[in-house]
Scaffold this active site. Structure first.
Site, PDB file in Angstrom:
ATOM      1  N   THR D  15       0.841  -1.207   0.000  1.00 17.46           N
ATOM      2  CA  THR D  15       0.000   0.000   0.000  1.00 17.46           C
ATOM      3  C   THR D  15       0.868   1.247   0.000  1.00 17.46           C
ATOM      4  OG1 THR D  15      -0.045   0.126   2.423  1.00 17.46           O
ATOM      5  CG2 THR D  15      -1.756  -1.222   1.358  1.00 17.46           C
ATOM      6  N   ASP D  16       0.239   2.405  -0.130  1.00 17.90           N
ATOM      7  CA  ASP D  16       0.968   3.664  -0.018  1.00 17.90           C
ATOM      8  C   ASP D  16       0.164   4.649   0.828  1.00 17.90           C
ATOM      9  OD1 ASP D  16      -0.928   5.140  -1.605  1.00 17.90           O
ATOM     10  OD2 ASP D  16       0.040   4.430  -3.420  1.00 17.90           O
ATOM     11  N   ALA D  17       0.706   5.841   0.983  1.00 14.00           N
ATOM     12  CA  ALA D  17       0.123   6.814   1.905  1.00 14.00           C
ATOM     13  C   ALA D  17      -1.264   7.289   1.473  1.00 14.00           C
ATOM     14  CB  ALA D  17       1.058   8.015   2.078  1.00 14.00           C
ATOM     15  N   ALA D  18      -1.675   6.989   0.257  1.00 13.84           N
ATOM     16  CA  ALA D  18      -3.050   7.286  -0.140  1.00 13.84           C
ATOM     17  C   ALA D  18      -4.008   6.242   0.442  1.00 13.84           C
ATOM     18  CB  ALA D  18      -3.171   7.355  -1.660  1.00 13.84           C
ATOM     19  N   GLY D  19      -3.471   5.234   1.093  1.00 19.21           N
ATOM     20  CA  GLY D  19      -4.303   4.285   1.842  1.00 19.21           C
ATOM     21  C   GLY D  19      -4.655   3.012   1.088  1.00 19.21           C
TER      22      GLY D  19
END
Lengths: 138, 138, 138, 138
Positions: D15-19
């Site tokens: 995943t990444d910081a955009a969720g």
């Protein structure tokens, strides 16, 4: 002390041009089984992220590499809760090959932080109980 | 003791759903600047991989995390050769934010291995000289 | 049509045991320069994530691979806004080696989504203006 | 047409910081099941890399994203050999959530290359037979 185990396979994207597992990717294997442990104790990562008023960043990580690992190799990963402190806990991981040899080790230290103050807090009671129950299971 | 430095930017694929740098990715930053160091001393990774009669696996890695890091954040990474032993060397890394605060640290230990025997060997002379020259540069 | 360019270096963790860039990692290079483009136009990724009432997921991605790439290789990445639609935009990327040969291409299609309704919406005006200004710059 | 399927779980490092799942990581899931397919047909990736007089780089990859995916989410990945040409083959992948909805698709095109001449060659007979047998299995 309870141990969670699972089989993993070294994937091509875990290796590098030197032909072996890229060292940092061993931490992916460790974190994957940590996520499994969280699910096992009923505190899955997605709940910690979505609903928690605390979070649990890793403040220290370390890893040892005893044998080079190649793509397609089957391993058994295992994790134990090596220490359950007041506001932190430590997980220890082992990787064994199919001959049962230890090929890698890792350790991660996690600290509970209040989401608004960003300060260290004691491990919240329900979460502690779940970790503790796993740790002391026969 | 000579220090190599460079600017880096935290990338989206370095972060995770908790909103911050995924801990294992800090080792990517460390290894990137290690690759730069190898290039700087005239022993680039591609030569080590392609032509060497030895290789230099990482046998130990560790990392500390002092502050959460977000996508887009600018950092300064630095590396020093903290120890140059007989058949191993140790690199130490620091990450600082634009305010100059230390936000992360890492260490990797590398061992020279003979490619055919798979045994530990003294760091080959030319490679040692290059590491040593970097280490002792003012 | 405006083009953003930057130098990149193939890193060891971008390669795999076949000795070359792992194909999926080419998309990391593409997304990195997309993040640079967002910063250039004053709409950095961290703002899109933190403050936006919309988000812009990728709904399609594709990539071509013309030449194998090795660790340490220097490349020039470039990106253009190939299409700016009503509720989507398309970026096209190129990778060239130091001889100027095209070694890889990629494309990503981004759609603007309302954060509460999760429905497609027209690209918000300010964001469109920034993309448009970049696209039509000489 | 034979289909290989397996369960996967979205991991935090996917995943990444955009969720949500970082788009390029969907190709990791695709390649993992391709590696499983190679093992199933008796031509595992480690043999292709170590012993082959040919290799099979990916020359084209594409992916569609229909629904955002979060950490901990269980998916079923599947792969088919959509086309088996003279010197290339195409794999198509699907990802479904536990409700059976299609959440992602991918495609990779692989070309057989002679290891010494670096030229395209017909898919070697034994390898073709294995791919063909899988493809046409009921």
């Amino acid at each position: 002390m309870s141990v969670l185990r699972k089989k993993i396979i070294v994937r091509l994207h875990d290796t590098d041009a030197a032909g072996l597992l890229f060292f940092a990717h061993q931490f992916f294997y460790a974190h994957d089984i940590y996520e499994d442990l969280l699910r096992t104790i009923g505190a899955p990562m997605e709940d910690l992220i979505a609903h928690g008023d605390f979070f649990v960043p890793i403040v220290h990580a370390e890893s040892q590499y005893l044998l080079g690992l190649i793509v397609g190799q089957e391993l058994e990963a295992s994790v134990v809760i090596a220490n359950l402190g007041n506001s932190s806990y430590t997980l220890e991981y082992e990787l064994k090959n199919t001959a049962g040899e230890l090929v890698g080790k890792a350790k991660t230290v996690h600290v509970t932080i209040d989401r608004s103050t960003r300060k260290k807090i004691p491990i919240p009671q329900d979460f502690r109980a779940r970790l503790s129950k796993f740790q002391s299971a026969p």
